[in-house]
Design an enzyme around this catalytic site. Structure first.
Site, mmCIF file in Angstrom:
data_model
loop_
_atom_site.group_PDB
_atom_site.id
_atom_site.type_symbol
_atom_site.label_atom_id
_atom_site.label_comp_id
_atom_site.label_asym_id
_atom_site.label_seq_id
_atom_site.Cartn_x
_atom_site.Cartn_y
_atom_site.Cartn_z
ATOM 1 C CG ASP A 14 53.177 -15.195 34.221
ATOM 2 O OD1 ASP A 14 53.161 -16.024 34.911
ATOM 3 O OD2 ASP A 14 54.034 -15.053 33.179
ATOM 4 N N GLY A 41 59.320 -22.670 32.271
ATOM 5 C CA GLY A 41 59.142 -23.940 31.378
ATOM 6 C C GLY A 41 58.421 -23.631 30.239
ATOM 7 C CG LEU A 229 76.361 -10.832 31.890
ATOM 8 C CD1 LEU A 229 77.811 -10.443 31.349
ATOM 9 C CD2 LEU A 229 76.666 -11.021 33.323
ATOM 10 C CG ASP A 268 61.899 -17.959 31.082
ATOM 11 O OD1 ASP A 268 62.714 -18.422 31.780
ATOM 12 O OD2 ASP A 268 60.907 -17.357 31.438
HETATM 13 O O1 RIB Z 1 60.967 -16.118 34.040
HETATM 14 C C1 RIB Z 1 59.582 -15.456 33.973
HETATM 15 C C2 RIB Z 1 58.218 -16.410 34.506
HETATM 16 O O2 RIB Z 1 58.756 -16.690 36.050
HETATM 17 C C3 RIB Z 1 57.127 -15.927 34.570
HETATM 18 O O3 RIB Z 1 56.512 -16.137 33.567
HETATM 19 C C4 RIB Z 1 56.432 -16.259 35.835
HETATM 20 O O4 RIB Z 1 55.555 -17.353 35.714
HETATM 21 C C5 RIB Z 1 57.773 -17.239 36.642
HETATM 22 O O5 RIB Z 1 57.750 -18.485 36.457
#
Ligand code: RIB
Length: 317
Positions: A14, A41, A229, A268
């Site tokens: 990122d 992931g 949400l 995530d």
């Molecule tokens: O969900 C966030 C992620 O989305 C980031 O880390 C970026 O790499 C994209 O995959």
């Protein structure tokens, strides 16, 4: 030790610019730059591991510094990394984060686009030994489907986070999920593609619960849907005859209030924590797993970055 959670998905390097406001088309803004590990992931695998689950991560990496970064970080978090060697460079993401912690993201799939169903299939023993298998849509759909098929055949719980919203999951893939975890945007996009009913993404959080439940049932008749949400928490909808230990077929779970720095990877964090919690407590009511995942995701927004912002929690937190 057999893996408890297997995550199949993307790793990205990122590249993040933090600025006052997200740039409009044609606009140049000044901001601060940082880079770090990401990819839905890897973020989810890191969350799962840091939330206390023995975690395997199946992905594709280039032979480059990004790939080396993934290997080093996975080792540091005790993640069993199974990486297909890709000809393409390791995946990347360009991310803008504004003063409220909101983001805009562009990804360059790179190696992630090469993850093959054959490589996933070759990891079949690890997938079949898992309690929970979790996947997203930054990897090829046939590879994700292969993982969920192996998991389903082995009676593991399958979680599909249908992100990002611009990748449309086919019906066959949705049907392979025991638990589907879209955010509002992904939920609206899936309804528009697969159901006669549809809803505006901004209206989801304000919708009547019975109406949301009806939409969830239309989208995934045989499974559980958890619509995340953001600051409003999550909405859960179960099939009436499969409540996963809950008393109610549908309900909301509030988010914890935190000082938000960066929401990148919050979804995530939720998914990885939900997988870890489900894997260690199959007999616990589903609502308790969702509450844990909401708390964990809130904590993840207190720090900048994606994978590196995932909190390290004791297994019984
Ligand atoms: O969900 C966030 C992620 O989305 C980031 O880390 C970026 O790499 C994209 O995959």
């Amino acid at each position: 030790m057999a893996s408890v959670v297997v995550v199949v998905g993307s790793f990205n390097v990122d590249h993040v610019w933090t600025c006052d406001a997200l740039p409009r088309p044609g606009e140049t803004r000044a901001g601060a730059y940082a880079s770090g590990p990401g990819g839905k992931g890897f973020n989810q695998a890191t969350a799962s591991a840091r939330a206390g689950a023995a975690t395997t991560f199946i992905c594709a990496l280039g032979d480059d510094p990004g790939g080396a970064l993934a290997r080093g970080l996975a080792a540091g978090d005790g993640i069993d990394l199974r990486a297909q060697h890709a000809a393409a460079p390791t995946g990347t993401a360009g991310i803008y984060v504004d003063r409220d912690g909101r983001n805009s993201i562009v990804i360059g799939a790179g190696a992630n686009g090469e993850l093959s169903a054959a490589f996933v299939s070759a990891q079949g023993a690890a997938i079949a030994a898992a309690a929970v298998v979790l996947a997203q849509l930054e990897s090829p759909v046939d590879s994700v489907l292969e993982a969920l098929r192996i998991a389903r055949a082995a009676r593991a719980t399958t979680l599909l986070n249908p992100a990002p919203a611009n990748v449309s999951a086919p019906r066959e893939l949705l049907a392979a999920a025991d638990v589907l975890t879209p955010n509002e945007t992904e939920f609206a996009a899936l309804l528009a593609r697969h159901c006669d009913d549809d809803i505006d993404a901004d209206a989801v959080v304000r919708s009547d619960d019975a109406q949301l439940h009806r939409l969830c049932r239309a989208l995934l008749p045989r499974g559980t849907v958890v619509v995340t949400l953001g600051a409003a928490g999550a909405f859960v909808s179960h099939r009436e005859d499969q409540l996963r230990g809950d008393a109610l077929a549908f309900y909301r779970c509030p988010a914890t209030r935190v000082e938000v720095v960066d929401t990148t990877g919050a979804g995530d964090a939720f998914n990885g924590a939900l997988a870890a919690s489900l894997a260690r407590g199959a007999a616990t009511p589903f609502a308790a797993h969702v509450a844990f995942a909401c708390r964990y995701a809130g904590e993840a927004t207190r720090l900048p970055g994606a994978a590196s912002a995932m909190p390290r929690l004791p297994a019984d937190a």
